[in-house]
Design a protein around this motif. Structure first.
Motif, short mmCIF file in Angstrom:
data_model
loop_
_atom_site.label_atom_id
_atom_site.label_comp_id
_atom_site.label_asym_id
_atom_site.label_seq_id
_atom_site.Cartn_x
_atom_site.Cartn_y
_atom_site.Cartn_z
N VAL A 143 0.84 -1.20 0.00
CA VAL A 143 0.00 0.00 0.00
C VAL A 143 0.88 1.26 0.00
O VAL A 143 0.38 2.36 0.16
CB VAL A 143 -0.98 0.03 1.21
CG1 VAL A 143 -2.01 -1.09 1.09
CG2 VAL A 143 -0.23 -0.06 2.54
N SER A 144 2.20 1.06 -0.15
CA SER A 144 3.15 2.18 -0.15
C SER A 144 3.61 2.39 -1.59
O SER A 144 4.31 1.55 -2.15
CB SER A 144 4.34 1.84 0.75
OG SER A 144 4.74 0.50 0.55
N ALA A 145 3.19 3.51 -2.16
CA ALA A 145 3.53 3.80 -3.56
C ALA A 145 5.05 3.82 -3.74
O ALA A 145 5.79 4.28 -2.86
CB ALA A 145 2.93 5.14 -3.97
N PRO A 146 5.52 3.29 -4.87
CA PRO A 146 6.96 3.13 -5.08
C PRO A 146 7.71 4.44 -5.33
O PRO A 146 7.10 5.46 -5.67
CB PRO A 146 7.02 2.24 -6.33
CG PRO A 146 5.74 2.50 -7.04
CD PRO A 146 4.72 2.77 -5.97
N VAL A 147 9.02 4.37 -5.19
CA VAL A 147 9.91 5.53 -5.43
C VAL A 147 9.65 6.17 -6.79
O VAL A 147 9.75 7.39 -6.93
CB VAL A 147 11.40 5.11 -5.31
CG1 VAL A 147 11.78 4.85 -3.88
CG2 VAL A 147 11.72 3.90 -6.19
N THR A 148 9.32 5.36 -7.78
CA THR A 148 9.08 5.89 -9.13
C THR A 148 7.92 6.89 -9.14
O THR A 148 7.94 7.86 -9.90
CB THR A 148 8.75 4.74 -10.10
OG1 THR A 148 7.88 3.84 -9.44
CG2 THR A 148 9.99 4.00 -10.53
N ALA A 149 6.91 6.65 -8.29
CA ALA A 149 5.73 7.53 -8.26
C ALA A 149 5.95 8.74 -7.36
O ALA A 149 5.34 9.79 -7.55
CB ALA A 149 4.50 6.75 -7.79
N ILE A 150 6.80 8.58 -6.36
CA ILE A 150 6.92 9.60 -5.31
C ILE A 150 8.08 10.56 -5.52
O ILE A 150 7.92 11.78 -5.52
CB ILE A 150 7.12 8.91 -3.93
CG1 ILE A 150 5.98 7.92 -3.65
CG2 ILE A 150 7.25 9.93 -2.82
CD1 ILE A 150 4.71 8.55 -3.24
N ALA A 151 9.29 10.00 -5.68
CA ALA A 151 10.51 10.82 -5.63
C ALA A 151 10.52 12.00 -6.62
O ALA A 151 10.90 13.12 -6.22
CB ALA A 151 11.73 9.92 -5.83
N PRO A 152 10.10 11.80 -7.88
CA PRO A 152 10.20 12.93 -8.83
C PRO A 152 9.42 14.17 -8.36
O PRO A 152 9.82 15.30 -8.67
CB PRO A 152 9.60 12.36 -10.12
CG PRO A 152 9.83 10.88 -10.02
CD PRO A 152 9.66 10.57 -8.56
N GLN A 187 18.34 10.50 -9.45
CA GLN A 187 19.39 10.86 -10.41
C GLN A 187 18.83 10.92 -11.83
O GLN A 187 19.17 11.82 -12.61
CB GLN A 187 20.56 9.88 -10.31
CG GLN A 187 21.31 10.04 -8.99
CD GLN A 187 22.47 9.07 -8.84
OE1 GLN A 187 23.24 8.88 -9.77
NE2 GLN A 187 22.60 8.45 -7.68
N GLN A 188 17.96 9.97 -12.16
CA GLN A 188 17.35 9.97 -13.48
C GLN A 188 16.48 11.22 -13.68
O GLN A 188 16.56 11.90 -14.69
CB GLN A 188 16.52 8.69 -13.68
CG GLN A 188 15.95 8.54 -15.08
CD GLN A 188 17.04 8.58 -16.15
OE1 GLN A 188 18.06 7.89 -16.07
NE2 GLN A 188 16.85 9.43 -17.17
N THR A 189 15.67 11.53 -12.65
CA THR A 189 14.78 12.70 -12.73
C THR A 189 15.61 13.97 -12.87
O THR A 189 15.27 14.87 -13.65
CB THR A 189 13.88 12.80 -11.48
OG1 THR A 189 13.28 11.53 -11.26
CG2 THR A 189 12.80 13.86 -11.65
N ALA A 190 16.71 14.07 -12.13
CA ALA A 190 17.58 15.25 -12.21
C ALA A 190 18.07 15.43 -13.64
O ALA A 190 18.05 16.54 -14.19
CB ALA A 190 18.76 15.11 -11.25
#
Ligand code: ILE
Length: 389
Positions: A143-152, A187-190
């Motif tokens: 139920v914890s959304a992944p880093v891909t959805a959150i970090a950016p 790093q990818q988002t940056a």
């Protein structure tokens, strides 16, 4: 010693044990909570315990599962893999739970989840955000959304606050599965945002002294620092960054999303930007009730980790209710119920404090809205997450 009767007896004992499949589901219905109640990971785990307990109280007050209450069974995972494995084994074989909410860290999930998966016991990760968690097996969801959805989201928000940001420093805990996963996304988002990643610095979640990393960061004259770590290490890192003179913005990952970090970095936490998978102002009826109950008891807004743990328990209860309509839970064979519960939870739709949610085919959460907050410190120990979006 080799008396034939002894062999007969041990055979009988063995067959009784393997008759585990004939085990019924206990009443009240046991749901396992395997989170970190001790160690540094308890900085998150304490919030999870509160969230789970609130769900137990709230859902039982509304009739539990067709009139049968649930009972949370807690096993402390502590902060490492061995602790999580031990907690899972106890919940599965000793406490005979129908499913498990846990563990706290992704690092622990990669070791403990396969055990539940092999035993066909459904697991709902309440806070595991590393890539690849639901793919561990058919019985693992989160139920914890992944880093891909959150970090950016946090990076984009930092650029809104300061559109002049060009040069960034990235730091991450290299001994932690979630932190290494999250830093990859940062790093990818940056790069996607045309930022120049001037330096990437590594540390350990057990580190206390960050002089080397901070010196390297200061040497690059960056306008943004991005941190992926857990609460204690990141708190100390932020403090040392500021004490040694870093003045720019700081974006922190999911491991910085707890007010338990405030006493560690104190006033230096002020201004840190952290993306959120939960907002206390989320408008769903489920959240209004949850947030009100939490606030009445703790005199502050509920944190993300409490809301997610609450949601984990609620998803199990909602799915159990559907099965209970087909056949009363007390009449189910435990192993059959665990299998049916896993199937049911994956196809259900849920109205939770995180908003409306469901699961994709892997068991990853499908969630509607995400948020970003900035830490505002009141004094050296107390502060709040102020929502920007
Ligand atoms: N989200 C992280 C993880 O998956 C931490 C959980 C912060 C408490 O390990």
């Amino acid at each position: 010693m080799n008396h034939p009767l002894k062999n007969t007896l041990s055979l009988m004992l063995l067959s009784t044990l393997s008759l585990g499949s004939a085990q019924k589901v206990a009443s009240p219905i046991p749901i396992g909570i395997a989170v970190a109640q001790t160690s540094n990971a308890s900085l998150f785990g304490q919030e999870q315990v509160i969230g789970a307990r609130l769900a137990e109280k709230f859902l039982n007050a509304r009739g539990g599962v067709g009139g049968t209450p649930i009972k949370l069974v807690f096993q402390d995972t502590s902060g490492d893999e061995a602790g999580a494995i031990n907690a899972f084994q106890n919940l599965i074989s000793k406490d005979n739970v129908v499913g498990i909410v846990g563990p706290t860290l992704s690092q622990q999930a990669f070791s403990a989840d396969p055990i539940a998966d092999r035993a066909k016991v459904p697991v709902l990760g309440p806070s595991n955000t590393a890539k690849g968690i639901p793919q561990i097996g058919a019985y693992i969801s989160r139920v914890s959304a992944p880093v891909t959805a959150i970090a950016p989201n946090a990076l984009k928000q930092a650029l809104k606050i300061n559109p002049k940001i060009k040069k960034v420093a990235v730091l991450y805990a290299q001994n932690d599965a979630f932190s290494t996963s999250e830093t990859g996304i940062f790093q990818q988002t940056a790069k996607d945002l045309d930022l120049n990643v001037a330096t990437v610095q590594k540390f350990q979640t057990t580190d206390n002294d960050f002089t080397t990393q901070v010196t390297a960061v200061l040497g690059e004259n960056v306008d943004l620092v991005i941190i992926s770590g857990l609460a204690n290490d990141s708190g100390n890192l932020i403090k040392q960054l500021r004490q040694l003179g870093y003045k720019g913005l700081i974006v922190g990952g999911n491991g910085l999303n707890s007010s338990s970090m405030f006493p560690i970095c104190g006033q230096y936490c002020d201004g840190v930007i952290v993306a959120q998978a939960y907002s206390p102002t989320q408008s769903s009826a489920a959240n209004q009730l949850f947030a009100r109950e939490y606030k009445a008891q703790y005199k502050k807004d509920p944190p993300q980790f409490a809301a997610q743990a609450y949601t984990g328990v609620q998803v199990f209860v909602d799915a159990l209710k559907v099965l209970d309509h087909k056949k009363k839970i007390a009449d189910w064979d435990l192993s059959d119920l665990r299998i049916a519960l896993n199937k049911q939870l994956l196809i259900g739709k849920y109205k939770t404090p995180l908003g409306d949610l469901s699961f994709d085919k892997d068991g990853d959460i499908v969630q509607q809205a995400f948020y970003v907050a900035q830490i505002k410190m009141k004094d050296t120990k107390n502060g709040t997450f102020v929502f920007l979006k």
